[in-house]
Design an enzyme around this catalytic site. Structure first.
Site, PDB file in Angstrom:
ATOM      1  N   CYS A  60       0.787  -1.231   0.000  1.00  0.00           N
ATOM      2  CA  CYS A  60       0.000   0.000   0.000  1.00  0.00           C
ATOM      3  C   CYS A  60       0.822   1.285   0.000  1.00  0.00           C
ATOM      4  O   CYS A  60       0.438   2.247  -0.689  1.00  0.00           O
ATOM      5  CB  CYS A  60      -1.002  -0.005   1.146  1.00  0.00           C
ATOM      6  SG  CYS A  60      -0.417  -0.670   2.701  1.00  0.00           S
ATOM      7  N   ARG A 112       7.381 -10.983   5.603  1.00  0.00           N
ATOM      8  CA  ARG A 112       6.976 -10.829   7.003  1.00  0.00           C
ATOM      9  C   ARG A 112       7.960 -11.590   7.893  1.00  0.00           C
ATOM     10  O   ARG A 112       8.289 -12.747   7.613  1.00  0.00           O
ATOM     11  CB  ARG A 112       5.561 -11.379   7.217  1.00  0.00           C
ATOM     12  CG  ARG A 112       4.512 -10.792   6.259  1.00  0.00           C
ATOM     13  CD  ARG A 112       4.047  -9.424   6.693  1.00  0.00           C
ATOM     14  NE  ARG A 112       3.177  -8.817   5.701  1.00  0.00           N
ATOM     15  CZ  ARG A 112       1.856  -9.047   5.601  1.00  0.00           C
ATOM     16  NH1 ARG A 112       1.269  -9.887   6.436  1.00  0.00           N
ATOM     17  NH2 ARG A 112       1.136  -8.434   4.688  1.00  0.00           N
ATOM     18  N   GLN A 169       0.954 -11.239  -2.770  1.00  0.00           N
ATOM     19  CA  GLN A 169      -0.432 -10.861  -2.518  1.00  0.00           C
ATOM     20  C   GLN A 169      -1.080 -10.396  -3.816  1.00  0.00           C
ATOM     21  O   GLN A 169      -0.460  -9.669  -4.595  1.00  0.00           O
ATOM     22  CB  GLN A 169      -0.506  -9.707  -1.514  1.00  0.00           C
ATOM     23  CG  GLN A 169      -0.234 -10.070  -0.079  1.00  0.00           C
ATOM     24  CD  GLN A 169      -0.441  -8.872   0.824  1.00  0.00           C
ATOM     25  OE1 GLN A 169       0.065  -7.785   0.548  1.00  0.00           O
ATOM     26  NE2 GLN A 169      -1.176  -9.053   1.902  1.00  0.00           N
ATOM     27  N   ASP A 211      -2.856  -7.933  -4.382  1.00  0.00           N
ATOM     28  CA  ASP A 211      -3.117  -6.768  -3.542  1.00  0.00           C
ATOM     29  C   ASP A 211      -3.716  -5.638  -4.374  1.00  0.00           C
ATOM     30  O   ASP A 211      -3.196  -5.294  -5.438  1.00  0.00           O
ATOM     31  CB  ASP A 211      -1.800  -6.306  -2.913  1.00  0.00           C
ATOM     32  CG  ASP A 211      -2.011  -5.583  -1.601  1.00  0.00           C
ATOM     33  OD1 ASP A 211      -3.149  -5.538  -1.132  1.00  0.00           O
ATOM     34  OD2 ASP A 211      -1.025  -5.070  -1.054  1.00  0.00           O
ATOM     35  N   HIS A 265      -5.811  -1.622  -4.198  1.00  0.00           N
ATOM     36  CA  HIS A 265      -6.209  -0.458  -3.409  1.00  0.00           C
ATOM     37  C   HIS A 265      -7.121   0.406  -4.254  1.00  0.00           C
ATOM     38  O   HIS A 265      -6.787   0.764  -5.382  1.00  0.00           O
ATOM     39  CB  HIS A 265      -4.978   0.324  -2.941  1.00  0.00           C
ATOM     40  CG  HIS A 265      -4.103  -0.490  -2.039  1.00  0.00           C
ATOM     41  ND1 HIS A 265      -3.051  -1.244  -2.509  1.00  0.00           N
ATOM     42  CD2 HIS A 265      -4.163  -0.712  -0.697  1.00  0.00           C
ATOM     43  CE1 HIS A 265      -2.487  -1.883  -1.497  1.00  0.00           C
ATOM     44  NE2 HIS A 265      -3.140  -1.585  -0.398  1.00  0.00           N
ATOM     45  N   LYS A 289     -11.891  -3.967   9.223  1.00  0.00           N
ATOM     46  CA  LYS A 289     -11.814  -4.829   8.043  1.00  0.00           C
ATOM     47  C   LYS A 289     -12.881  -5.913   8.089  1.00  0.00           C
ATOM     48  O   LYS A 289     -13.361  -6.298   9.151  1.00  0.00           O
ATOM     49  CB  LYS A 289     -10.429  -5.467   7.916  1.00  0.00           C
ATOM     50  CG  LYS A 289     -10.099  -6.472   9.007  1.00  0.00           C
ATOM     51  CD  LYS A 289      -8.709  -7.079   8.800  1.00  0.00           C
ATOM     52  CE  LYS A 289      -8.366  -8.062   9.920  1.00  0.00           C
ATOM     53  NZ  LYS A 289      -7.022  -8.653   9.762  1.00  0.00           N
ATOM     54  N   HIS A 314      -8.343  -1.103   1.054  1.00  0.00           N
ATOM     55  CA  HIS A 314      -7.426  -2.205   0.761  1.00  0.00           C
ATOM     56  C   HIS A 314      -8.237  -3.474   0.517  1.00  0.00           C
ATOM     57  O   HIS A 314      -9.222  -3.723   1.213  1.00  0.00           O
ATOM     58  CB  HIS A 314      -6.488  -2.484   1.941  1.00  0.00           C
ATOM     59  CG  HIS A 314      -5.772  -1.289   2.484  1.00  0.00           C
ATOM     60  ND1 HIS A 314      -4.394  -1.177   2.478  1.00  0.00           N
ATOM     61  CD2 HIS A 314      -6.219  -0.152   3.082  1.00  0.00           C
ATOM     62  CE1 HIS A 314      -4.034  -0.041   3.047  1.00  0.00           C
ATOM     63  NE2 HIS A 314      -5.135   0.589   3.422  1.00  0.00           N
TER      64      HIS A 314
END
Length: 660
Positions: free
Chosen positions: A351, A380, A398, A400, A402, A485, A533
């Protein structure tokens, strides 16, 4: 006479009435909820109490059953190993454990002896009897139990969260709360054993219907690697023998489906020590599945209005201070890298970089929603003890995305993302799920933003989740530091729950204190967008691991690494199948011909072991007729299927994305 409420019905009772007297005719009731607290059935009721029964098969009842069984196990251990010192013994999902300080690690033969001793204790029908005790008296009584003494010392000094982590189920209350000890009393009233515990417990050991011990393992005291290593025994307990048998069957089935074992057997991926823990590599067959997943979800994102972007794996450390990741998520990130005298970090999230893409030029309200998407590889710093195959790794991709929207667009965008996510799950054959709504709690150091912002964001997600028609389960305190979330919790083929994708409402990163994102509104003013997200798989690696276990490695044809294998009855039939394979390959069908020296039946067994969806078998009659014997991996077979029909069946199965 005292007046109480029993399941919302008023009732007058005699002074001194115990909870068990209300439910004496209901044997499945093993405890009571009095107000907001769980109590033993021996609890004396007071005027005005509101009482609810707790049955043994309810979530609270299962915890009480398992915690009581943990006490019986600890008693059995100290009967057999008098020098064993007690740690803690809480109930856990589907079972319980207890930690012990012993001179030698437990071996399987020890567990057999402990289980046998437990059965004798259960048969004796010992009574769980609670008595309150002050700190000094508890220290004197437990002078030979150093770990219990440590927990008593924590009672007045530890923060609530620390104490719960250290002593869950061990009977230690926060602050000035009192202590209690549960004695196991024999039928003559003499004390057989006792433990510091908050309770509640079953009335007697005879109320333990079915249990077994599972395994032993090493465990650091209070989960801290700096502390002494203790021995932990795991067990499970259930309301009936049938429920226990079902649980053990599920465990066997889970072991059969273990994606780590299947990954090796099917040659999909591996975890080389030379690379490092939690860093998987994908072999060619695993690469096929990964590519199919990525290609499909990339195409779906584009269809849903997303634009594909790409960002680097590392960035200057300051970027992650701006985003808030280092202050609020720093323990999950890898240590800094020194590059040209500056500190860089491997990214844990995509992000921050997407925000820089949004900020790279002036944006108009006409561009919103602006949807950015990538397969971003993130890292991570997971502890080694929690790494597990593909489902908990240190490096992963991911899917991912946005979405940057006006505040007014936020509800519809959240709904759009949630619908998209659920449709993807169904495409991959997972259609049993519920939603978890994660919100903020009162820990000010864990969350940023005003109460008003959190209230608005939470209400948007709650409304969308409720309107979806899918079950919604609350998760207080589980929100990200920047906003609430929704996560999708999917159940696999044997009923286990996995957290999959998430949708998160973020009012913090666009703020002036963070990335200062703006768009030009219709009236010409500069306004802050809302950032949403979302990750549909969550992690491609994790999602693949879940799919391997969901399908037990037998993927639907569209995902199978090898979709078709040709099996000649004899060597002279191989060319016929190679010609058929040459027709299939330009159609994008993944086909192989097994021309090895093995006998036909061995080739069929090999194909079934490799879980290949379709086998095309050819002998003399097939070659002459322009046909094949069409065999499914289930063992079902149809002979003399014309080639065109066989090809049509394969194409239809792949395009439909259904399981065969």
């Amino acid at each position: 006479m005292p007046e109480i409420q029993v399941e919302n019905e008023p009732r007058s009772v005699e002074p001194g009435t115990r909870a068990w007297q209300l439910f004496a005719d209901t044997p499945e009731v093993i405890a009571a909820r009095v107000g907001d607290e769980l109590k033993d059935l021996a609890h004396e009721l007071a005027d005005g109490d509101a009482v609810e029964p707790v049955t043994i098969d309810s979530p609270d009842g299962l915890n009480i059953l398992r915690h009581s069984t943990a006490h019986v196990m600890a008693q059995a251990v100290q009967d057999l190993f008098p020098d064993a010192r007690l740690g803690i013994g809480p109930p856990i999902t589907d079972g319980f454990y207890y930690d012990f300080d012993v001179a030698e690690p437990f071996v399987p033969e020890d567990l057999v002896k402990i289980e046998s001793r437990m059965k004798k204790i259960i048969k004796e029908g010992q009574k769980f009897d609670r008595r309150e005790i002050d700190d000094d008296a508890a220290r004197a009584e437990l002078a030979d139990e150093p770990y219990k003494l440590e927990l008593i010392g924590l009672k007045s000094t530890a923060a609530p969260g620390d104490l719960q982590n250290a002593a869950e189920g061990a009977g230690v209350e926060v602050g000035d709360g009192g202590l209690s000890i549960y004695d196991n009393l024999k039928r003559d009233g003499s004390r057989a054993w006792g433990d510091l515990c908050r309770g509640p417990h079953l009335p007697t050991t005879k109320r333990i219907p079915a249990f077994t011990l599972m395994r032993s393992a090493a465990a650091y005291w209070r989960g801290d690697e700096k502390n002494k290593q203790l021995q932990r025994i795991y067990g499970t307990a259930w309301p009936t023998k049938e429920a226990l048998d079902d649980h053990l069957h599920r465990i066997e089935e889970a072991q059969r489906r273990d994606h780590r074992r299947l990954g090796t057997e099917l040659d999909l991926y591996s975890f080389p020590d030379e690379i490092g823990s939690g860093l998987p590599v994908f072999h060619p067959k695993g690469g096929v599945i990964k590519r199919e997943m990525e290609d499909y979800v990339r195409r779906r994102h584009i269809e849903e209005g997303f634009e594909y972007v790409g960002t680097p794996h590392v960035a200057k450390e300051e970027l992650f201070y701006t985003s808030g990741h280092l202050p609020y998520y720093g323990e999950g990130m890898f240590p800094a890298l020194d590059l040209d005298g500056m500190d860089y970090r491997l990214k844990a999230m995509n992000c921050p970089m997407h925000n820089l893409i949004f900020r790279s030029r002036q944006r108009s309200y006409r561009e919103l929603p602006l949807r950015l998407f990538e397969f971003g590889h993130v890292y991570r710093n997971e502890k080694s003890g929690v790494i597990h195959g593909l489902t908990r790794v240190r490096g992963f991709a991911q899917d991912d995305s946005h979405s940057y929207v006006t505040p007014e667009q936020a509800p519809s965008e959240v709904k759009h993302l949630l619908d998209f996510m659920l449709s993807l799950l169904r495409d991959f054959g997972m259609d049993d799920y519920y939603l978890e709504l994660s919100t903020r709690d009162d820990r000010a150091d864990k969350f940023i933003g005003s109460d008003e912002e959190w209230e608005l964001a939470t209400q948007v997600l709650a409304d969308v989740a409720a309107s979806s028609g899918v079950e919604v389960v609350p998760d207080p305190g589980g929100a990200a530091y920047y906003g609430p979330k929704i996560s999708v919790q999917a159940r696999d083929a044997i009923g286990r729950t996995w957290q999959m994708g998430t949708v998160q409402y973020d009012f913090n990163m666009p703020s002036a204190e963070r990335f200062d994102l703006e768009y030009i509104a219709p009236d010409g003013t500069r306004q802050k967008p809302v950032m949403i997200h979302s990750a549909k798989f969550g992690s491609i690696e994790r999602f693949m691991g879940v799919l391997v276990e969901h399908y037990a490695g037998a993927f639907p044809p569209w995902l199978a690494p090898v979709q078709v294998v040709g099996i000649p009855v004899a060597e002279r039939h191989a060319d016929y199948l190679y010609e058929l394979a040459a027709r299939l390959k330009p159609m994008g069908i993944r086909v192989e011909v097994d021309a090895s020296d093995e006998r036909m039946q061995k080739k069929i067994r090999t194909a079934q072991t490799q879980k290949i969806p379709f086998m095309l078998i050819a002998g003399d009659n097939d070659v002459e007729a322009g046909a094949v014997s069409f065999r499914y991996r289930s063992g079902e077979q149809e002979n003399e299927v014309p080639l065109e029909d066989a090809i049509s069946r394969i194409v239809e199965a792949i395009e439909s994305r259904v399981q065969v």
